[in-house]
Design an enzyme around this catalytic site. Structure first.
Site, PDB file in Angstrom:
ATOM      1  CB  CYS A 164      -0.884  -0.019   1.251  1.00 19.06           C
ATOM      2  SG  CYS A 164      -1.962   1.422   1.393  1.00 19.06           S
ATOM      3  CG  HIS A 201      -5.565  -2.229  -1.476  1.00 19.65           C
ATOM      4  ND1 HIS A 201      -4.516  -2.849  -0.836  1.00 19.65           N
ATOM      5  CD2 HIS A 201      -5.338  -0.904  -1.365  1.00 19.65           C
ATOM      6  CE1 HIS A 201      -3.699  -1.929  -0.341  1.00 19.65           C
ATOM      7  NE2 HIS A 201      -4.168  -0.743  -0.656  1.00 19.65           N
ATOM      8  CD  GLU A 202      -6.685   1.470  -4.224  1.00 20.02           C
ATOM      9  OE1 GLU A 202      -6.814   2.500  -3.521  1.00 20.02           O
ATOM     10  OE2 GLU A 202      -5.613   0.848  -4.324  1.00 20.02           O
ATOM     11  CG  HIS A 257      -7.311   2.843   0.958  1.00 23.84           C
ATOM     12  ND1 HIS A 257      -6.536   3.093   2.070  1.00 23.84           N
ATOM     13  CD2 HIS A 257      -6.484   2.241   0.069  1.00 23.84           C
ATOM     14  CE1 HIS A 257      -5.297   2.653   1.857  1.00 23.84           C
ATOM     15  NE2 HIS A 257      -5.237   2.125   0.655  1.00 23.84           N
TER      16      HIS A 257
HETATM   17 ZN    ZN Z   1      -3.572   1.242  -0.156  1.00 21.67          ZN
END
Ligand code: ZN
Length: 202
Positions: A124, A166-167, A170
């Site tokens: 990341c 993953h995004e 966030h």
């Molecule tokens: Zn990340």
């Protein structure tokens, strides 16, 4: 999401944003949804362009607005073919990794189409220099708005599905370290030295 292959690129004329590092509270907030009229505003269109430049400069395959200090439901993704040049065919095939054109996710809702049981190392941009194995779903469906505010449905699998997970994490205040197999947490250097060519520890 980080691309472990570091490259250099011409920086002139680019607007590079500072990438917020782990520990900053903005990375732990649930980001605010954007109204379609706001998406078409010059401020958001400029933000998207600056995020694209920042993502390419990093280089990375995904960048979420909280990572540049904006608590908004917006992320950009791009997995360029040139990032794949240093990976072997077997690595690309095992990860189901294919190029993904630049695009924007706004107000995304994600649905897993398979259980979170595919484990690979990921990194990341907000935790540079580290990687860990993270179990993710092989395939997902994402409903979101595009950069014009137009509704879009994305069905993805393999590495692209991993980037989406993953995004979108966030945007909901989550980092990969919340989901990682913690015994695999590794510096990038140790990942390259000890783990890169090993079969997954799963
Ligand atoms: Zn990340």
């Amino acid at each position: 999401m980080a691309n472990p292959r570091r490259g250099s690129e011409e920086l002139q004329g680019k607007m590079l944003l500072k990438i917020i590092q782990s520990g900053h509270p903005v990375l732990r907030r649930t980001a605010r949804a954007l109204a379609p009229k706001d998406i078409r505003s010059p401020a958001i269109q400029d933000l998207i362009e600056h995020m694209r430049e920042t993502l390419r400069d990093a280089p990375g395959v995904g960048l979420a607005a909280p990572q540049i200090g904006q608590s908004l439901q917006l992320a950009v993704i791009e997995d360029r073919a040139e990032y794949h040049k240093t990976a072997t065919e077997a690595e690309l095939k095992e990860r189901q990794r294919v190029p993904v054109d630049f695009h924007v996710l706004i107000n995304p809702q994600i649905e897993s189409l398979s259980p979170p049981q595919v484990s690979f190392f990921e990194g990341c941009l907000s935790l540079p220099g580290f990687m860990a194995e993270v179990p993710r779903s092989r395939s997902v469906r994402v409903t979101c708005l595009d950069h014009h505010g137009k509704p879009r449905v994305i069905e993805a699998e393999g590495w692209y599905a991993r980037i989406l997970q993953h995004e979108i994490d966030h945007l909901n205040g989550r980092l990969y370290i919340d989901r990682m197999q913690s015994q695999t947490f590794s510096t990038l250097e140790n990942y390259q030295r000890h783990w890169k060519n090993q079969p997954s520890a799963r």
